[in-house]
Write an enzyme that holds these catalytic residues in place. Structure first.
Site, short mmCIF file in Angstrom:
data_model
loop_
_atom_site.label_atom_id
_atom_site.label_comp_id
_atom_site.label_asym_id
_atom_site.label_seq_id
_atom_site.Cartn_x
_atom_site.Cartn_y
_atom_site.Cartn_z
N MET A 142 56.94 -3.73 46.41
CA MET A 142 57.02 -4.43 46.11
C MET A 142 58.20 -4.26 44.45
O MET A 142 57.89 -3.31 43.94
CB MET A 142 56.94 -5.84 45.44
N HIS A 195 63.76 3.21 48.88
CA HIS A 195 64.39 1.14 49.01
C HIS A 195 64.25 1.05 47.88
O HIS A 195 64.97 0.02 47.25
CB HIS A 195 63.54 1.37 50.32
N GLU A 196 62.05 0.89 47.05
CA GLU A 196 62.05 0.20 46.36
C GLU A 196 62.96 0.29 44.94
O GLU A 196 63.18 -1.24 43.79
CB GLU A 196 60.70 -0.20 46.02
N HIS A 248 66.67 -1.36 45.07
CA HIS A 248 66.40 -2.82 44.95
C HIS A 248 67.00 -3.00 43.46
O HIS A 248 67.43 -3.98 43.02
CB HIS A 248 65.35 -2.98 45.48
N GLU A 274 67.65 -7.07 51.13
CA GLU A 274 66.78 -6.57 52.72
C GLU A 274 67.07 -5.70 53.60
O GLU A 274 67.55 -4.00 53.62
CB GLU A 274 65.64 -7.47 53.12
#
Length: 862
Positions: free
Chosen positions: A269, A303-304, A307, A326
């Protein structure tokens, strides 16, 4: 416990068309949490402002909360009421201060949403709607606030107190307690809130940004796991540098922390400045993590981190725009991973994953557009369509625009919408403005579900060739009729005799139902290479012969197209074998031989190219899936390949024996080809195959080789199988992440007794439904084992349904994500379909079923 949803209740449906701006905005929030696993007190101060001209009250979302006190502008008030789980406060003015106090019990939170306990620590997961399980708040992504957080806890039990943003103060209290304050200066939605409290240690590092600021980095874990965090820390630094170089995005806080948590519904997350990760995507050393694990850790860390801009600095207006963050970020992490190793192999892996999960989703009862129109439970839309197909939509726009214009478009997007909650439409408009293109028709990728199918027929007419293209988007639930899509198709012609290119690669935008292309002045028979690099996420059907496919598998200059030709040759052969009985394997054998013995090819690519399509992918090509016939046909081809090429497999295997562990593209490729070769040696029936596998298992200096040997043995009947399973268990019985591999290997076994074995494993002392990783490793893995799950007796369906009903009572979100294999009942024969449907009906009729499960199971019955 989960919120109940009985089968007779009409669930609330949220629709995209009903979106309205928030009635009240919350520019500032202060949280004061007195942390305790049994009873955490949460005191919240909201500075609220009325949005627009209206007289509607302040509505604050809650889930399982009891208001202990409510204050308005500093004074206790009784002028409030509960509307179901939500707090409603009538307010007359345009701006107020609201204070609430609630008490929650993290240790009883089995849903793992909100604030919960995991392995002695307290942590949060607030996406999508978990913040309302911590405090009353307008819990929607377009309410952006600046957060100040004070955490208080027992210092011995929770010596580390982390939250979003930067630390601003800390201190000691009487009674063995301590406190820490954190401030996040950037506006963010509530789903990005995070805190972690626990007895943790950090692998620390620094990163100097392109403007010269030094950022303090920390990977926080339990002390025994500290040695397994170097790879994650290195991946984080690579990600930060890559995002600066490729997208010009610099990190904006003084600290960046990551915490590894054992019990987690997702992979990780992206909470602002404090990423919370499933431990499987942080912890790695050669003895416990495979090459796949190492790659996945690097990809998820990237990826995180990415973000931070594509999701945090620019967030989603509403949850229907989920792919805005996403899909875009998956595209970014895929590009990052491609730059770290073999771009060709990475593309192959991404497409294989898309076909394994998203294509079946698009063809089933749960099909939905990249930007959905409605949902009952938002957690059910964290799907392969939103993530993986969403990434392909971004990739197509990048292909259409080209690198320079795409970068200009992303710069425009980040600059224009920084600090706001944006939409997919906002993103596309930036692509149009910076790219100078009209994407009106392209927008259908966001609104139409289903995987487009393209037929490509190449016909030679003397010195010219005519390519006829037709597209069809099949009907999906709620969308019986589709409009033509924009399909960017990269194609090229090769001379069928010389193998030389007959033209440069062309990018064709197929926009109509049908389109024709003419190629002139051809000196030899052309062979078509189409959808090169998988330029569009489609199914392509051509009139290419087995000879053409074998030719392309040896001569195509696009690595993905070369791989694709081999896979199509194998697939055609296998489907023919299933539908018509035995078939000639000579063309496949010769094509595999050519690839296997081509010394110019990267071993990682060779390993991917010579693998047969999976049972499930073969089934996806058939009108009615025949699990046992598919298994027999695939095993027969594996056996013939093993026998005919045994010398080549042994040469490839022995050529990799001296490979000692290092995490590099060449070493990974050698290990991959080594285990693939071992599998074919075993398939040949060679007398020494079991011993070879056991020796690889027992002598390995890394988990990749060890698991490769174990998997080969698990599929067979050798006495060494049980010896290896016991040895693996004894070695790793204290390591939950590695035991997941042990459970998964058995759940994926191709043996006839796999269903019986999995039923026994549920009673194993190390199996639990309370840990999502463990549930997925056994129940989830078994449900995608086509042969075992679809045993004609129906025992596999009953078993999975039983487990999902039990899991739903603990963790509805994880349970609901395991429904799809049962929902594909229409693809099977009448006997199997009836049994699968009966289990779905039993699930829907279960008293107290969560809305997560109700939505997935009821839709799967349609």
């Amino acid at each position: 416990m989960a919120d109940a949803q009985t089968a007779t209740q009409a669930p609330n449906v949220t629709r995209r068309e009903d979106y309205n701006e928030p009635d009240w905005r919350v520019p500032e929030i202060a949280l004061d949490l007195d942390l305790d696993p049994a009873a955490t007190r949460v005191r919240t101060t909201l500075w609220v402002e009325r949005g627009g001209v209206h007289d509607r009250p302040l509505r604050l979302d809650g889930d399982g909360l009891t208001a202990l006190s409510v204050k308005v502008d500093g004074a206790e008030t009784m002028d409030w009421h509960m509307d179901g789980p939500n707090l409603v406060v009538p307010l007359s003015g345009s701006a107020h201060t609201i204070e609430t106090e609630v008490e929650i019990a993290p240790e009883r939170n089995t849903q793992l949403q909100g604030l919960y306990a995991s392995s002695g620590m307290l942590c949060t997961q607030c996406e999508a709607e978990g913040f309302r399980r911590i405090t009353f708040f307008p819990d929607r992504p377009d309410v952006l606030s600046r957060y100040k957080v004070k955490l208080t806890a027992d210092k011995t039990r929770f010596p580390v107190l982390l939250a979003n943003g930067d630390p601003i103060a800390q201190g000691e209290l009487d009674g063995g307690k301590h406190w820490a304050e954190w401030h996040d200066p950037f506006l963010k939605p509530s789903y990005l809130f995070a805190l972690v409290a626990g007895d943790l240690v950090a692998n620390r590092g620094t990163f100097t940004t392109m403007s010269g600021r030094e950022v303090q980095l920390g990977i926080w874990v339990r002390a025994p796991d500290l040695a397994k965090t170097d790879h994650a820390l290195h991946a984080l630094k690579l990600s930060m540098a890559w995002d600066e170089k490729v997208y010009g995005r610099e990190y904006d806080l003084d600290v960046f922390n990551i915490v590894a948590v054992d019990d987690f519904n997702f992979g990780a997350m992206e909470n602002k400045g404090l990423n919370v990760f499933n431990s499987r995507y942080i912890l790695a050393d050669p003895d416990t993590a495979t090459d796949y694990d190492y790659d996945a850790i690097a990809a998820v860390v990237a990826h995180e981190y990415f973000h931070n801009w594509s999701g945090n600095r620019v967030t989603c207006r509403d949850w229907f725009q989920l792919s805005l963050k996403e899909g875009f970020t998956v595209f970014r992490d895929q590009s990052f991973s491609a730059d770290q190793g073999s771009a060709a192999v990475k593309r192959i892996e991404d497409v294989r994953g898309l076909r394994a999960s998203q294509f079946p989703e698009d063809a089933g009862p749960l099909a939905h557009p990249v930007r959905p129109d409605e949902y009952i439970e938002i957690s059910n839309f964290y799907t392969a369509t939103i993530y993986n197909k969403g990434a392909e939509v971004i990739r197509m726009m990048a292909t259409i625009l080209g690198p320079e214009k795409f970068r200009a478009a992303t710069d425009l997007y980040f600059d224009r919408f920084d600090g706001t909650a944006a939409t997919c439409e906002d993103f596309v408009q930036c692509m149009e403005q910076a790219g100078g293109v009209d994407l009106t028709q392209f927008r259908r990728w966001y609104s139409q579900a289903g995987t487009p199918r393209v037929s490509a027929t190449l016909a030679q007419e003397g010195g010219r060739a005519r390519l006829s293209l037709r597209q069809l988007v099949p009907p999906t639930p709620g969308q019986p009729v589709k409009e033509p899509m924009v399909l960017p198709l990269k194609l090229k012609l090769f001379g069928g005799f010389t193998g030389r290119p007959m033209c440069d690669e062309q990018l064709i935008l197929l926009k109509e139902d049908a389109q024709e292309l003419l190629f002139e002045n051809l000196s030899e028979t052309p062979v078509l290479s189409i959808n090169r690099g998988f330029s569009a996420p489609i199914v392509v059907e051509t009139n290419r012969t087995a000879k053409d496919l074998a030719f392309l598998s040896a001569h195509d200059d696009d690595p993905f197209a070369r791989y694709e030709a081999m896979q199509q040759l194998m697939l055609d052969t296998l489907v023919t074998s299933v539908t018509n009985g035995g078939t000639d394997h000579a063309a496949v054998i010769e094509a595999v031989r050519n690839t296997l013995t081509d010394s110019a090819l990267d071993r990682a690519f060779v390993a991917e190219a010579v693998l047969l399509p999976s049972d499930s992918f073969i089934g996806d090509q058939m009108a009615v899936v025949e699990p046992e016939a598919i298994f027999r046909a695939r095993e027969a081809l594996r056996a013939d390949l093993g026998k005919a090429l045994e010398a080549e497999w042994r040469a490839a295997y022995e050529g990799s024996l001296a490979n000692r562990f290092e995490y590099s593209p060449s070493a990974k490729g050698a290990r991959r080809l080594k285990t693939v070769s071992l599998g074919y040696i075993a398939a040949s029936g060679a007398a020494d195959a079991d011993q070879l596998a056991f020796d690889q298992f027992s002598l390995a200096d890394n988990m990749t080789d060890r698991q490769g040997g174990l998997t080969t043995l698990v599929n067979g009947a050798s006495p060494l199988r049980e010896e290896a399973l016991e040895a693996f268990y004894q070695r790793y019985q204290g390591n939950g992440l590695v035991l997941d591999k042990w459970f998964q290997a058995q759940a994926l076994s191709t043996r006839e007794d796999t269903a019986e074995m999995v039923e026994r494993l549920v009673a194993h002392r190390d199996f639990t439904l309370s840990n999502p990783n463990r549930a997925r490793s056994l129940i989830g893995a078994f449900s995608v084992n086509q042969r075992a799950f679809h045993d004609v007796s129906g025992r596999g369906y009953r078993f999975v349904a039983d487990q999902l009903i039990a899991l739903d009572k603990l963790n509805p979100q994880t349970a609901a994500k395991l429904i799809p294999p049962l929902g594909r009942w229409k693809r099977f024969d009448e006997a199997r379909a009836a049994k699968m449907r009966a289990e779905l009906e039993r699930i829907v009729a279960t008293p107290g079923l969560s809305k997560d499960m109700f939505e997935q199971a009821s839709k799967s019955l349609d």
